[in-house]
Design a protein around this motif. Structure first.
Motif, short mmCIF file in Angstrom:
data_model
loop_
_atom_site.label_atom_id
_atom_site.label_comp_id
_atom_site.label_asym_id
_atom_site.label_seq_id
_atom_site.Cartn_x
_atom_site.Cartn_y
_atom_site.Cartn_z
N GLN A 172 19.62 -28.77 4.48
CA GLN A 172 19.32 -27.40 4.08
C GLN A 172 20.04 -27.03 2.79
O GLN A 172 19.46 -26.35 1.93
N HIS A 173 21.28 -27.44 2.67
CA HIS A 173 22.05 -27.15 1.46
C HIS A 173 21.35 -27.75 0.24
O HIS A 173 21.14 -27.06 -0.77
N LEU A 174 20.97 -29.02 0.35
CA LEU A 174 20.31 -29.67 -0.78
C LEU A 174 18.94 -29.07 -1.06
O LEU A 174 18.51 -29.01 -2.23
N MET A 175 18.25 -28.61 -0.02
CA MET A 175 16.95 -27.96 -0.23
C MET A 175 17.12 -26.72 -1.10
O MET A 175 16.32 -26.47 -2.00
N GLY A 176 18.16 -25.95 -0.80
CA GLY A 176 18.41 -24.75 -1.58
C GLY A 176 18.77 -25.06 -3.02
O GLY A 176 18.30 -24.39 -3.95
N GLU A 177 19.57 -26.08 -3.22
CA GLU A 177 19.96 -26.45 -4.59
C GLU A 177 18.78 -27.01 -5.37
O GLU A 177 18.63 -26.74 -6.57
N ILE A 181 17.05 -25.50 -8.86
CA ILE A 181 16.77 -26.30 -10.05
C ILE A 181 15.32 -26.14 -10.49
O ILE A 181 15.03 -25.89 -11.67
N LEU A 182 14.39 -26.29 -9.53
CA LEU A 182 12.97 -26.29 -9.88
C LEU A 182 12.44 -24.89 -10.19
O LEU A 182 11.56 -24.73 -11.04
N ALA A 183 12.97 -23.88 -9.50
CA ALA A 183 12.49 -22.51 -9.72
C ALA A 183 13.21 -21.81 -10.86
O ALA A 183 12.79 -20.75 -11.31
N GLY A 184 14.33 -22.39 -11.31
CA GLY A 184 15.09 -21.77 -12.38
C GLY A 184 15.82 -20.52 -11.94
O GLY A 184 15.92 -19.55 -12.69
N ALA A 317 18.89 -42.18 -3.28
CA ALA A 317 18.72 -42.05 -4.73
C ALA A 317 18.33 -40.62 -5.12
O ALA A 317 18.85 -40.06 -6.09
N GLU A 318 17.41 -40.01 -4.35
CA GLU A 318 16.97 -38.65 -4.65
C GLU A 318 18.10 -37.63 -4.46
O GLU A 318 18.29 -36.72 -5.27
N ALA A 319 18.83 -37.79 -3.35
CA ALA A 319 19.93 -36.86 -3.07
C ALA A 319 21.01 -36.97 -4.13
O ALA A 319 21.61 -35.96 -4.53
N ALA A 320 21.26 -38.18 -4.60
CA ALA A 320 22.29 -38.38 -5.63
C ALA A 320 21.96 -37.58 -6.89
O ALA A 320 22.85 -37.01 -7.54
N LYS A 324 24.28 -34.48 -8.29
CA LYS A 324 24.85 -34.55 -9.63
C LYS A 324 24.42 -33.35 -10.48
O LYS A 324 25.24 -32.72 -11.15
N THR A 325 23.13 -33.01 -10.43
CA THR A 325 22.61 -31.91 -11.25
C THR A 325 23.22 -30.57 -10.83
O THR A 325 23.58 -29.74 -11.67
N ALA A 326 23.32 -30.36 -9.51
CA ALA A 326 23.86 -29.09 -9.00
C ALA A 326 25.38 -29.10 -8.89
O ALA A 326 25.97 -28.07 -8.54
N ASN A 327 26.00 -30.25 -9.16
CA ASN A 327 27.45 -30.39 -9.09
C ASN A 327 27.98 -29.95 -7.70
O ASN A 327 28.88 -29.14 -7.61
N ILE A 328 27.35 -30.49 -6.67
CA ILE A 328 27.71 -30.11 -5.30
C ILE A 328 29.01 -30.80 -4.89
O ILE A 328 29.18 -32.00 -5.09
N ARG A 329 29.88 -30.01 -4.30
CA ARG A 329 31.13 -30.53 -3.73
C ARG A 329 31.31 -29.94 -2.34
O ARG A 329 30.88 -28.81 -2.08
#
Length: 332
Positions: A172-177, A181-184, A317-320, A324-329
């Motif tokens: 869910q977290h990655l879905m939101g991020e 990204i895609l919706a800007g 690969a997709e999650a990575a 990286k793009t969203a800088n998730i920690r």
């Protein structure tokens, strides 16, 4: 010197003993698989009781019990962001009597945490069971009645909308991020320990949106407590026939993958893995199971071991890229 060359250097009697031991091991594994199972199977679900994961485990587990004539015990072991339950399976005997509901979560978290296991070495993929569709739900007070209105509303309020998820690093977290990204847009992630409290807070207005498992929010949407704006997947759910897919709602590039599968302990004999996979294929083809899954916003999806392993690699690969793009920690 290669292993084969070293074997050829052995005296005749020693060589016979080596090959005899190899054949004995193979024969023992085949015999174990032929008789499997001879005792109950423990199916660890690394989530709290209730919700879609327990429902899926019980649905399939009950049918496995009928087919094998042995109990399949659903063992809920939440904690550590699914790591507690997963670690128990990773460290179990590789005999097919302890299995895990998971796969997708462990792959994502292996990128964000240092788990006490190697997701590629310590698990043996059995099969994916079902794809899970997720619905973008919002509080009814939000003045957005479709996806495009929601995107426009979020763009006008950067950082002001809170989005609930079951945990940091979850699907869910990655879905939101990915949506950000895609919706800007820029929405704030609010992690919970499980999905129910997040839904309660969403209904109460503490958070404004969530990318929620369909089975967990369909009743609230039907009851008017939440508004559904779009659902993942390539077709609508029969439970909410008026709810469009993301592609229909004007966002075809948004196609996050989320699924649940069965993992055995690494080193489990392939014959046992295949026996489990083949039986699950029969179960997922049953009309009543298919209907129950579809009504719950899930889609039966049997892959077998090899395709499940390939899907895990692809998801990694997709999650990575998203991480990286969203800088998730993950904090703490």
């Amino acid at each position: 010197m290669t292993s084969c060359a070293r074997l050829l250097c052995l005296p005749g009697a020693a060589l016979i003993a080596v090959f005899s031991g190899m054949f004995t091991t193979v024969a023992a594994q085949q015999n174990a698989a032929a008789n499997y199972p001879t005792k109950p199977i423990r199916w660890i679900t690394p989530y709290p009781p209730g919700g879609s994961t327990t429902a899926l485990s019980r649905m399939v587990g009950d049918k496995l019990s009928e087919a094998f004539g042995r109990n399949v015990i659903i063992d809920n072991r939440p904690g550590g962001n699914t790591m507690t339950g997963a670690d128990a399976v990773a460290k179990a005997l590789p005999d097919g009597y302890t299995v895990l509901l998971g796969g997708n979560s462990q792959v994502i978290l292996s990128l964000l945490m240092k788990p006490p296991f190697d997701v590629w070495r310590d698990f043996a993929p059995v099969t994916i069971l079902a794809k899970t569709n997720y619905i973008l739900v919002v509080n009814p007070s939000l003045p957005a009645n479709n996806l495009q209105e929601f995107i426009a509303y979020a763009k006008a309020r950067p950082g002001q909308l809170n989005v609930a998820s079951v945990a940091s690093g979850s699907s869910q977290h990655l879905m939101g991020e990915l949506f950000n990204i895609l919706a800007g847009v820029k929405m704030q992630h609010v992690p919970y320990k499980g999905g129910q409290q997040g839904i309660i807070d969403l209904i109460g207005g503490t958070v404004q949106a969530s990318f929620s498992n369909a089975i967990n929010v369909i009743p609230q949407i039907k009851g008017g407590k939440l508004k559904g704006l779009a659902i993942t997947g390539d077709k609508r759910t029969a439970s909410l026939p008026n709810l469009p897919t993301y592609a229909e709602a004007g966002m075809p590039a948004y196609d996050p993958k989320n699924w649940q599968g069965m993992l055995a302990t690494g080193g489990t004999p392939p014959a046992i893995v295949n026996k489990l996979s083949n039986e699950i294929a029969k179960i997922l083809a049953m009309p009543d199971i298919r209907d129950r899954l579809l009504a719950s916003g899930m889609e039966p999806f049997h892959t077998g071991p090899e395709k499940m392993a390939a899907q895990m690699k692809s998801d990694h690969a997709e999650a990575a890229k998203v991480i990286k793009t969203a800088n998730i920690r993950i904090e703490g």
